[in-house]
Design a protein around this motif. Structure first.
Motif, PDB file in Angstrom:
ATOM      1  N   VAL A  88       0.741  -1.154  -0.023  1.00 44.43           N
ATOM      2  CA  VAL A  88      -0.246   0.032  -0.030  1.00 44.43           C
ATOM      3  C   VAL A  88       1.008   1.417  -0.004  1.00 44.43           C
ATOM      4  N   ASP A  89       1.965   1.130   0.912  1.00 34.36           N
ATOM      5  CA  ASP A  89       2.808   2.564   0.965  1.00 34.36           C
ATOM      6  C   ASP A  89       3.709   2.486  -0.447  1.00 34.36           C
ATOM      7  N   ALA A  90       3.945   1.566  -1.265  1.00 36.02           N
ATOM      8  CA  ALA A  90       4.607   1.454  -2.237  1.00 36.02           C
ATOM      9  C   ALA A  90       3.934   2.108  -3.410  1.00 36.02           C
ATOM     10  N   PHE A  91       2.463   1.668  -3.444  1.00 34.03           N
ATOM     11  CA  PHE A  91       1.552   2.309  -4.427  1.00 34.03           C
ATOM     12  C   PHE A  91       1.281   3.818  -4.236  1.00 34.03           C
ATOM     13  N   SER A  92       1.302   3.955  -3.085  1.00 39.67           N
ATOM     14  CA  SER A  92       0.971   5.439  -2.554  1.00 39.67           C
ATOM     15  C   SER A  92       2.087   6.285  -3.304  1.00 39.67           C
ATOM     16  N   LEU A  93       3.321   5.899  -3.534  1.00 44.25           N
ATOM     17  CA  LEU A  93       4.362   6.460  -4.020  1.00 44.25           C
ATOM     18  C   LEU A  93       4.404   6.400  -5.595  1.00 44.25           C
ATOM     19  N   ASN A  94       3.250   5.964  -5.922  1.00 48.62           N
ATOM     20  CA  ASN A  94       3.401   5.873  -7.483  1.00 48.62           C
ATOM     21  C   ASN A  94       4.244   4.736  -8.070  1.00 48.62           C
ATOM     22  N   ALA A  95       4.272   3.709  -7.393  1.00 42.49           N
ATOM     23  CA  ALA A  95       5.374   2.353  -7.815  1.00 42.49           C
ATOM     24  C   ALA A  95       4.354   1.739  -8.866  1.00 42.49           C
ATOM     25  N   MET A  96       5.251   1.302  -9.780  1.00 39.39           N
ATOM     26  CA  MET A  96       4.566   0.857 -11.197  1.00 39.39           C
ATOM     27  C   MET A  96       4.457  -0.549 -11.021  1.00 39.39           C
ATOM     28  N   ASP A  97       5.210  -1.246  -9.963  1.00 43.81           N
ATOM     29  CA  ASP A  97       4.743  -2.718  -9.694  1.00 43.81           C
ATOM     30  C   ASP A  97       5.406  -2.974  -8.298  1.00 43.81           C
ATOM     31  N   TYR A  98       5.114  -4.058  -7.935  1.00 42.87           N
ATOM     32  CA  TYR A  98       5.658  -4.462  -6.454  1.00 42.87           C
ATOM     33  C   TYR A  98       5.653  -6.130  -6.514  1.00 42.87           C
ATOM     34  N   LEU A  99       6.649  -6.597  -6.753  1.00 43.61           N
ATOM     35  CA  LEU A  99       7.248  -7.917  -6.640  1.00 43.61           C
ATOM     36  C   LEU A  99       7.518  -8.549  -5.317  1.00 43.61           C
ATOM     37  N   VAL A 100       7.252  -9.548  -5.103  1.00 39.84           N
ATOM     38  CA  VAL A 100       7.720 -10.113  -3.650  1.00 39.84           C
ATOM     39  C   VAL A 100       8.908 -11.313  -3.886  1.00 39.84           C
ATOM     40  N   LYS A 101       9.973 -11.254  -3.100  1.00 41.35           N
ATOM     41  CA  LYS A 101      10.939 -12.093  -3.196  1.00 41.35           C
ATOM     42  C   LYS A 101      10.376 -13.779  -2.649  1.00 41.35           C
ATOM     43  N   PRO A 102      10.861 -14.731  -3.382  1.00 45.92           N
ATOM     44  CA  PRO A 102      11.607 -14.940  -4.388  1.00 45.92           C
ATOM     45  C   PRO A 102      10.942 -14.571  -5.571  1.00 45.92           C
ATOM     46  N   VAL A 103      11.266 -13.894  -6.443  1.00 42.10           N
ATOM     47  CA  VAL A 103      10.644 -13.273  -7.610  1.00 42.10           C
ATOM     48  C   VAL A 103       9.973 -14.145  -8.785  1.00 42.10           C
ATOM     49  N   ASN A 104       8.641 -14.231  -8.814  1.00 40.76           N
ATOM     50  CA  ASN A 104       8.348 -15.149  -9.910  1.00 40.76           C
ATOM     51  C   ASN A 104       8.636 -14.680 -11.230  1.00 40.76           C
ATOM     52  N   PRO A 105       9.020 -15.549 -12.209  1.00 40.18           N
ATOM     53  CA  PRO A 105       9.481 -14.886 -13.438  1.00 40.18           C
ATOM     54  C   PRO A 105       8.358 -14.370 -14.229  1.00 40.18           C
ATOM     55  N   GLU A 106       7.146 -15.143 -13.978  1.00 39.92           N
ATOM     56  CA  GLU A 106       5.897 -14.636 -14.750  1.00 39.92           C
ATOM     57  C   GLU A 106       5.534 -13.091 -14.593  1.00 39.92           C
ATOM     58  N   ARG A 107       5.739 -12.985 -12.984  1.00 38.01           N
ATOM     59  CA  ARG A 107       5.263 -11.429 -12.353  1.00 38.01           C
ATOM     60  C   ARG A 107       6.259 -10.640 -13.009  1.00 38.01           C
ATOM     61  N   LEU A 108       7.601 -11.131 -13.013  1.00 36.06           N
ATOM     62  CA  LEU A 108       8.426 -10.118 -13.520  1.00 36.06           C
ATOM     63  C   LEU A 108       8.282  -9.898 -14.902  1.00 36.06           C
ATOM     64  N   SER A 109       7.893 -10.865 -15.587  1.00 29.70           N
ATOM     65  CA  SER A 109       7.594 -10.522 -17.175  1.00 29.70           C
ATOM     66  C   SER A 109       6.352  -9.511 -17.440  1.00 29.70           C
ATOM     67  N   ASP A 110       5.616  -9.555 -16.427  1.00 24.27           N
ATOM     68  CA  ASP A 110       4.292  -8.713 -16.472  1.00 24.27           C
ATOM     69  C   ASP A 110       4.901  -7.171 -16.287  1.00 24.27           C
ATOM     70  N   ALA A 111       5.715  -7.285 -15.135  1.00 25.95           N
ATOM     71  CA  ALA A 111       6.130  -5.846 -14.776  1.00 25.95           C
ATOM     72  C   ALA A 111       6.924  -5.203 -15.880  1.00 25.95           C
ATOM     73  N   ILE A 112       7.671  -5.919 -16.604  1.00 24.24           N
ATOM     74  CA  ILE A 112       8.562  -5.400 -17.750  1.00 24.24           C
ATOM     75  C   ILE A 112       7.703  -4.957 -18.946  1.00 24.24           C
TER      76      ILE A 112
END
Length: 241
Positions: A88-112
């Motif tokens: 919530v804090d991250a998106f309030s700072l206009n973050a483009m995406d929020y990935l949780v470690k260990p990073v899921n390759p599919e989520r990383l592809s979505d962010a890119i």
């Protein structure tokens, strides 16, 4: 499109190496540098102007959230952290995406993919429509509001306060950058410190400074500089006050 330049910011070398391994599978990503803390990252971001940063939250010294707040919207931010409670804090700072470690390759592809779309859109930036949705934090509550809800933008350093029917909130962007995205048919630069919504003006009167004072629908009175008052009269085709 051309490759997107990114900087990885994480205090753990193993985490940086793992993210580099995952990003190496994306031919449109160029890792131009890495940093192990917020202070080092701030310098490298200013010098190298990346398209985006992959940013950890918990680091020695300043946190990733504090770095993001200081950067405003100067760079696209994809948080990459082991903790999900800061989303919530991250998106309030206009973050483009929020990935949780260990990073899921599919989520990383979505962010890119999101990053690629955003960069393409920024190249052909037009004014935002009135129904453009913004995620805004009011205290501990996040709201999604249309742009048209914003009655006034007020410059506060490198950030801006916004005033809506829900109250006051903050955007991590400078007034100049905000103005560049607004439709001049709906918003007007009243002074160096204020942008106001035209249809929120309820009345105006002459100010002592020879400018104008505009009363807005939320009860605020905003001074319009002398130069801008002349432009506003022309815009609204006023013949007299």
């Amino acid at each position: 499109m051309t490759s997107m330049k990114v900087i990885i910011v994480d205090d753990e070398r193993l985490a940086r190496n793992e993210l580099k391994r995952l990003l190496s599978k994306h031919s449109n990503i160029e890792i131009i540098d890495e940093a192990k803390n917020a202070d080092e990252a701030a310098i490298k971001i200013k010098e190298q102007q990346p398209d985006a940063i992959f940013l950890d939250i918990h680091m020695p010294g300043s946190t990733g959230l504090e770095l993001a707040e200081s950067l405003g919207d100067d760079v696209n931010i994809i948080f990459c952290t082991a903790y999900d409670q800061f989303a919530v804090d991250a998106f309030s700072l206009n973050a483009m995406d929020y990935l949780v470690k260990p990073v899921n390759p599919e989520r990383l592809s979505d962010a890119i993919a999101k990053l690629e779309i955003r960069l393409e859109q920024s190249k052909k930036q037009t004014s935002l429509p009135d129904d453009h949705k913004l995620m805004v934090k009011y205290g501990e509550t996040m709201r999604i509001i249309p742009l048209s809800d914003i009655i006034r933008f007020e410059s506060i350093g490198n950030h801006a306060a916004i005033y809506t029917p829900h109250g006051k909130a903050f955007l991590h962007s400078s007034l100049n950058k905000i103005e560049a995205k607004l439709d001049a048919n709906h918003y007007f630069r009243a002074s160096r410190s204020d942008i106001i919504r035209l249809d929120a003006i309820e009345s105006m009167e002459q100010a002592i400074s020879y400018g104008l004072e505009a009363k807005l629908s939320n009860g605020q009175t905003i001074e319009i500089s002398r130069r801008q008052a002349t432009k506003l009269k022309q815009l609204l085709e006023f013949t007299q006050l």
